[in-house]
Motif scaffolding. Structure first.
Motif, mmCIF file in Angstrom:
data_model
loop_
_atom_site.group_PDB
_atom_site.id
_atom_site.type_symbol
_atom_site.label_atom_id
_atom_site.label_comp_id
_atom_site.label_asym_id
_atom_site.label_seq_id
_atom_site.Cartn_x
_atom_site.Cartn_y
_atom_site.Cartn_z
ATOM 1 N N LEU A 1 29.667 -17.232 -21.761
ATOM 2 C CA LEU A 1 28.738 -18.238 -22.577
ATOM 3 C C LEU A 1 27.892 -18.879 -21.459
ATOM 4 C CD1 LEU A 1 31.294 -19.790 -24.977
ATOM 5 C CD2 LEU A 1 29.453 -18.710 -25.769
ATOM 6 N N ARG A 2 26.562 -18.856 -21.601
ATOM 7 C CA ARG A 2 25.580 -19.256 -20.747
ATOM 8 C C ARG A 2 24.446 -19.903 -21.115
ATOM 9 N NH1 ARG A 2 26.044 -19.915 -15.846
ATOM 10 N NH2 ARG A 2 23.652 -19.486 -15.636
ATOM 11 N N LYS A 3 24.395 -21.156 -20.596
ATOM 12 C CA LYS A 3 23.377 -21.944 -20.750
ATOM 13 C C LYS A 3 21.953 -21.417 -20.155
ATOM 14 C CE LYS A 3 21.295 -25.728 -22.915
ATOM 15 N NZ LYS A 3 21.405 -25.664 -24.432
ATOM 16 N N GLY A 4 22.229 -21.041 -18.876
ATOM 17 C CA GLY A 4 21.072 -20.602 -17.880
ATOM 18 C C GLY A 4 21.104 -21.725 -16.778
ATOM 19 N N GLY A 5 20.377 -21.291 -15.555
ATOM 20 C CA GLY A 5 20.321 -22.049 -14.570
ATOM 21 C C GLY A 5 19.127 -22.611 -14.161
ATOM 22 N N ILE A 6 19.098 -23.555 -13.523
ATOM 23 C CA ILE A 6 17.545 -24.394 -13.247
ATOM 24 C C ILE A 6 16.836 -23.398 -12.713
ATOM 25 C CG2 ILE A 6 16.807 -26.111 -11.536
ATOM 26 C CD1 ILE A 6 19.478 -27.665 -11.707
ATOM 27 N N ALA A 7 17.252 -22.446 -11.677
ATOM 28 C CA ALA A 7 16.294 -21.443 -11.117
ATOM 29 C C ALA A 7 15.608 -20.628 -12.170
ATOM 30 C CB ALA A 7 17.023 -20.773 -9.963
ATOM 31 N N LEU B 1 31.853 -26.904 -23.060
ATOM 32 C CA LEU B 1 30.979 -26.275 -23.956
ATOM 33 C C LEU B 1 30.247 -27.029 -24.715
ATOM 34 C CD1 LEU B 1 33.419 -23.198 -25.143
ATOM 35 C CD2 LEU B 1 31.746 -23.326 -23.171
ATOM 36 N N ARG B 2 30.698 -28.076 -25.245
ATOM 37 C CA ARG B 2 29.870 -29.219 -26.097
ATOM 38 C C ARG B 2 28.608 -29.684 -25.031
ATOM 39 N NH1 ARG B 2 30.918 -31.007 -31.021
ATOM 40 N NH2 ARG B 2 33.151 -30.627 -31.770
ATOM 41 N N GLU B 3 29.027 -29.944 -23.815
ATOM 42 C CA GLU B 3 27.814 -30.628 -22.757
ATOM 43 C C GLU B 3 27.211 -29.319 -22.783
ATOM 44 O OE1 GLU B 3 29.898 -31.995 -19.306
ATOM 45 O OE2 GLU B 3 31.270 -33.292 -20.584
ATOM 46 N N ARG B 4 27.374 -28.257 -22.389
ATOM 47 C CA ARG B 4 26.473 -27.176 -21.882
ATOM 48 C C ARG B 4 25.545 -26.876 -23.022
ATOM 49 N NH1 ARG B 4 29.951 -23.406 -17.762
ATOM 50 N NH2 ARG B 4 29.987 -25.184 -15.905
ATOM 51 N N PHE B 5 26.289 -26.679 -24.295
ATOM 52 C CA PHE B 5 25.454 -26.476 -25.637
ATOM 53 C C PHE B 5 24.397 -27.495 -25.469
ATOM 54 C CE2 PHE B 5 24.837 -27.158 -30.042
ATOM 55 C CZ PHE B 5 24.582 -25.872 -30.698
ATOM 56 N N ALA B 6 24.705 -28.723 -25.745
ATOM 57 C CA ALA B 6 23.677 -29.957 -25.904
ATOM 58 C C ALA B 6 22.659 -30.037 -24.644
ATOM 59 C CB ALA B 6 24.442 -31.039 -26.143
ATOM 60 N N TYR B 7 22.869 -29.381 -23.622
ATOM 61 C CA TYR B 7 22.192 -29.773 -22.417
ATOM 62 C C TYR B 7 20.630 -29.008 -22.598
ATOM 63 C CZ TYR B 7 20.410 -29.705 -17.695
ATOM 64 O OH TYR B 7 19.618 -29.851 -16.473
ATOM 65 N N LYS C 1 16.578 -27.551 -25.670
ATOM 66 C CA LYS C 1 16.836 -26.492 -26.940
ATOM 67 C C LYS C 1 18.605 -26.488 -26.849
ATOM 68 C CE LYS C 1 16.222 -21.945 -28.776
ATOM 69 N NZ LYS C 1 15.619 -20.743 -28.556
ATOM 70 N N GLU C 2 19.186 -26.962 -28.014
ATOM 71 C CA GLU C 2 20.621 -26.768 -28.055
ATOM 72 C C GLU C 2 21.118 -25.277 -28.189
ATOM 73 O OE1 GLU C 2 22.119 -29.234 -31.212
ATOM 74 O OE2 GLU C 2 22.365 -30.761 -29.794
ATOM 75 N N GLY C 3 22.025 -24.923 -27.752
ATOM 76 C CA GLY C 3 22.526 -23.686 -27.901
ATOM 77 C C GLY C 3 23.135 -22.963 -26.680
ATOM 78 N N LEU C 4 23.755 -21.940 -26.795
ATOM 79 C CA LEU C 4 24.098 -21.337 -25.542
ATOM 80 C C LEU C 4 24.254 -19.492 -25.804
ATOM 81 C CD1 LEU C 4 27.933 -22.643 -25.340
ATOM 82 C CD2 LEU C 4 25.934 -23.016 -23.450
ATOM 83 N N HIS C 5 24.044 -18.954 -24.708
ATOM 84 C CA HIS C 5 23.785 -17.417 -24.930
ATOM 85 C C HIS C 5 25.339 -16.892 -24.925
ATOM 86 C CE1 HIS C 5 19.413 -17.346 -24.671
ATOM 87 N NE2 HIS C 5 19.705 -18.420 -23.682
#
Length: 163
Positions: free
Chosen positions: A4-10, A90-96, A99-103
């Protein structure tokens, strides 16, 4: 294995994408949050394992089977039992971010002959993809047998697609 990935700043404005269909699993030194792993999986983390090392050991290769963006929390919540992070993380990363969500990436993991490469600055930081110029061996051995993997993949697909 489920990622489950949000993605990186880079990764910039375009955000996270599954850029490769097969890739090394790189032991990370960034966002090492062992206390945020579900208690039953904390034994997998060796405290300070790579903090002083000048090398990275590569031994596991992931082959992407499928991926999907999960934009509703209930889809992510149903997958918690299939991965090791605590729900709060996971909730934190989802909401970060905007755009809400995770890959969700479902990958099959294989063991390769171990490769040791120097730890370089290009391997560090908040990014999903780094270039490693070391090939894996021709013979890859599945970490989980077909008998275990096939039904688990089916369970993950059902949980991800429900709702």
């Amino acid at each position: 294995m489920l990622l489950l990935r949000k993605g990186g700043i880079a990764e910039g404005r375009g955000g996270f994408m599954a850029s490769h269909s097969d890739f090394w699993l790189l032991p990370t030194r960034f966002h090492a949050q062992s206390v945020r792993i579900r208690p039953e999986f904390r034994f997998l983390v060796e405290e300070g394992e790579r903090a002083e090392s000048e090398e990275a050991e590569l031994q596991f290769v992931a082959k992407l089977l499928w991926s999907r963006f999960l934009g509703d929390w209930e889809s992510v919540r149903r997958l918690i039992v299939f991965q090791l992070w605590e729900e709060e993380l996971l909730r934190e990363r989802f909401a970060y971010g905007a755009k809400e969500g995770l890959h969700l990436l479902l990958v099959r993991v294989y063991q390769s002959q171990k490769v040791v490469c120097p730890w370089e600055g290009s391997l560090a930081g908040c990014r999903s993809w780094v270039t490693v110029r070391h090939p894996w061996s021709d013979r890859l051995v599945p970490v989980v047998s077909d008998e275990e993997f096939v039904p688990r993949e089916r369970e993950v697909r059902i949980a991800a697609m429900a709702g």
